[in-house]
Design an enzyme around this catalytic site. Structure first.
Site, PDB file in Angstrom:
ATOM      1  N   ASP A  27      38.772  36.481  40.396  1.00 54.22           N
ATOM      2  CA  ASP A  27      38.452  35.051  40.409  1.00 54.22           C
ATOM      3  C   ASP A  27      37.646  34.692  39.166  1.00 54.22           C
ATOM      4  O   ASP A  27      37.204  35.570  38.421  1.00 54.22           O
ATOM      5  CB  ASP A  27      37.678  34.657  41.686  1.00 54.22           C
ATOM      6  CG  ASP A  27      36.586  35.641  42.004  1.00 54.22           C
ATOM      7  OD1 ASP A  27      36.009  36.212  41.055  1.00 54.22           O
ATOM      8  OD2 ASP A  27      36.286  35.855  43.192  1.00 54.22           O
TER       9      ASP A  27
ATOM     10  N   ASP B 179      34.394  32.521  38.086  1.00 52.13           N
ATOM     11  CA  ASP B 179      33.227  31.751  38.527  1.00 52.13           C
ATOM     12  C   ASP B 179      32.659  30.979  37.349  1.00 52.13           C
ATOM     13  O   ASP B 179      32.735  31.414  36.198  1.00 52.13           O
ATOM     14  CB  ASP B 179      32.147  32.685  39.095  1.00 52.13           C
ATOM     15  CG  ASP B 179      32.623  33.378  40.362  1.00 52.13           C
ATOM     16  OD1 ASP B 179      33.486  32.810  41.046  1.00 52.13           O
ATOM     17  OD2 ASP B 179      32.148  34.497  40.649  1.00 52.13           O
TER      18      ASP B 179
ATOM     19  N   ASP C 298      23.109  41.803  38.005  1.00 52.79           N
ATOM     20  CA  ASP C 298      22.905  43.219  38.296  1.00 52.79           C
ATOM     21  C   ASP C 298      23.148  44.154  37.101  1.00 52.79           C
ATOM     22  O   ASP C 298      22.277  44.922  36.716  1.00 52.79           O
ATOM     23  CB  ASP C 298      23.732  43.653  39.527  1.00 52.79           C
ATOM     24  CG  ASP C 298      25.195  43.227  39.481  1.00 52.79           C
ATOM     25  OD1 ASP C 298      25.646  42.717  38.438  1.00 52.79           O
ATOM     26  OD2 ASP C 298      25.901  43.428  40.498  1.00 52.79           O
TER      27      ASP C 298
END
Ligand code: CTP
Length: 422
Positions: free
Chosen positions: A65, A67, A144
Site C-alpha cells: 500500500d 501511505d 521504527d
C-alpha cells in the site's frame, strides 16, 4: 527520549535525492495516492509518500500500500476530501476511500513524546503520546527502522532521508532509528518486526539491534496478545514464518512471544514447508498455523501412548491447544479445526487398511487432514509411503451413493371441529 541526537550514523541534515538520482517514477504509484498527494499539495500542505511504499519502490518491489504523510491536521484533511473519514482512537488518521474499495491512509506528521509532554495524570488521556503533531524530520525519527522512514516528496519528486535509510537500503542492512535498547523498550513488538523485515527483504540485522533483542527479549511478553497474534499471522502471509521463528528462538524471543513455547527442528521444517506452499499461491489459515505449531509435540506425546480411541486423541489435541488459544483469544471454531487436523493426522498414521478408516475418507475433515499430512511429510514429519497408500486408497474408495432421506410422514391434522358440530 531524544532519538534526534546526531550520531556518527545519523546525519544532522537530511540527504535529498533529486528526481534524476533515483528510480521512483509516478507511473509506479497508485493513481488514488497521487490524487491525494496532489490535492494536499495544491492546498499548500506538504505531502509525502511515506513508509513501506517508498522502501519497496526503491527496492524494485511492489508495495502492498501507499501511505501519505502531511502537515495538514486530520480535520484539515477531512475538509479537502468528501470521501474522507477520521479513524483511530489512539491516533487520529484520515482514511480516504475511492471507488472500487481502495483506501488511502493519510497521517499528520507526528513526533515522539518527551517528559514535558507527559500530563500530570496520564490516565485522563492515555493516548497523549500518540497524538503529538511534529515536523517531517520528527516524524521520520519516531519511526521504527531507517529503511521505513524515507519520504517521497510530491512537490519535486525527490526522496528525503533524515535517518540514513538510503545508505542502509544500499547496504541491505536493517537498522533501528536511535538506540535499539530504548526503542525496543518503548515498543517491544519492534523486535519481532525487525526479524520479519530481515527475513522478508533478505537484509542483515544490525549488530546493535541483534544484541538488544537478545537482552530485551522478555519485554515482548508485555505486548498485547492481539497485536502479537496479528504480527505472527503476518509472518505466514509474507512466507517467512520458518525463518523468523528460527531466528526468534535463537535470540530467546520466541518463548516470550508464545509463553513457554519451543519450536523443535521438525516444527521449523514444517513452517518452512508452509511458507513454500504459501509462496506457491495457497492461502494460509490460522487453524493450519496452530496445527503446525503443535504437531511435533502432539505426535511425540502419542508415540508412547500406543493405540488410543479417537475421542481420547481429540481430548489430547484440545488440551494442547487450549492454553495458546486462551492466551491469544483465538475462537473455539479455529481451535476445533486445528484439533481436527491433528487428529486427522493420527488417523492417517494408522494407515488406510484399518477397520473404519474408509469411513474417514468420506469424512468432511479428510481432505484438509491429507493436505496437512503432505506438508508434514515434506518436512520429514510424516510417512511418505503411508501418504501414497492413502492416495491410492482414495482412487479405490467407491463414492458412497448419497443416502436417501427417509420420507417424512405427514402427520394428519385433526380436522378442526366446526362450530356447527359443537
Ligand atoms: N511504523 C513504525 N513502527 C511500527 C509500525 C509502523 O514506525 N510499530 C511505521 C513505519 O514507518 C512503517 C509504516 O509505519 O513503514 C507502515 O507500517 P506497516 O504498514 O506496518 O509496515 P510497512 O513498512 O508499510 O510494510 P508492509 O506494509 O509491507 O508490511
Amino acid at each position: 527520549m531524544d532519538t534526534e541526537q546526531p550520531t556518527a550514523e545519523i546525519p544532522t541534515e537530511p540527504v535529498i535525492l533529486p528526481r534524476a538520482e533515483h528510480t521512483i517514477s509516478r507511473k509506479q504509484i497508485d493513481e488514488n495516492s497521487l490524487k491525494v498527494l496532489y490535492r494536499l499539495r495544491r492546498h499548500g500542505y506538504k505531502a509525502y509518500l511515506v513508509g513501506g511504499g517508498v522502501r519497496d519502490l526503491l527496492l524494485g518491489r511492489t508495495p502492498k500500500d501507499f501511505d501519505v504523510g502531511t502537515d495538514a491536521t486530520p480535520n484539515q484533511v477531512k475538509k479537502l476530501f468528501r470521501n474522507c473519514f477520521l479513524v483511530g482512537r489512539r491516533f487520529r488518521l484520515a482514511h480516504i476511500r475511492f471507488a472500487g474499495g481502495s483506501l488511502i491512509e493519510v497521517a499528520t506528521f507526528r513526533r515522539q513524546a518527551t517528559e514535558e509532554d507527559r500530563p500530570e495524570d496520564p490516565s485522563l488521556n492515555p493516548f497523549y503520546a500518540e497524538n503529538l503533531f511534529g515536523t517531517p524530520r520528527q516524524d521520520a525519527f519516531r519511526r521504527d527502522f531507517t529503511i521505513n522512514a524515507l519520504f517521497y516528496d510530491i512537490e519535486d519528486f525527490s526522496i528525503i532521508d533524515h535517518v540514513g535509510g538510503l545508505r542502509d537500503l544500499r547496504d541491505q542492512r536493517l537498522r533501528v532509528i536511535g538506540d535499539p535498547l530504548v526503542r525496543f523498550a518503548e515498543d517491544p513488538v519492534r523486535m519481532l518486526r525487525a526479524l520479519e523485515f530481515v527475513a522478508r527483504l533478505g537484509f542483515s540485522l544490525d549488530e546493535t539491534a541483534r544484541e538488544a533483542i537478545y537482552l530485551r527479549s522478555a519485554l515482548i511478553a508485555e505486548a498485547a496478545p492481539a497485536r502479537l497474534r496479528e504480527e505472527l499471522m503476518e509472518l505466514f502471509r509474507h512466507k517467512v514464518a520458518g525463518h523468523v521463528f528460527a531466528n526468534a528462538q535463537g535470540l530467546g524471543l520466541l518463548e516470550y512471544i508464545i509463553p513457554g513455547y519451543q519450536a523443535g527442528p521438525g516444527t521449523l521444517a514444517l513452517l518452512d514447508a508452509i511458507d513454500r506452499r504459501t509462496a506457491a499461491g495457497q492461502p494460509v489459515t490460522e487453524s493450519l498455523v496452530l496445527a503446525a505449531l503443535y504437531y511435533e509435540i502432539f505426535s511425540a506425546g502419542l508415540v508412547a501412548a500406543g493405540d488410543l480411541p479417537i475421542g481420547e486423541v481429540l481430548g489430547r489435541a484440545a488440551k494442547l491447544l487450549i492454553p495458546h488459544c486462551l492466551h491469544f483469544h483465538i475462537a473455539s471454531g479455529i481451535r476445533h479445526q486445528a484439533a481436527e487436523l491433528l487428529v486427522g493426522c493420527y488417523r492417517l498414521q494408522r494407515g488406510p487398511g484399518r477397520r473404519g478408516q474408509q469411513r474417514f475418507v468420506r469424512h468432511p475433515s479428510f481432505a484438509a487432514a491429507l493436505a496437512f499430512y503432505q506438508l508434514c511429510c515434506e518436512a520429514g514429519q510424516g510417512d511418505v509411503e503411508l501418504l501414497s497408500a492413502w492416495r491410492q486408497s482414495l482412487t479405490e474408495t467407491p463414492k458412497e451413493a448419497p443416502r436417501k432421506r427417509p420420507r417424512r410422514r405427514r402427520r394428519r391434522r385433526k380436522p378442526a371441529s366446526s362450530p356447527s358440530q359443537s
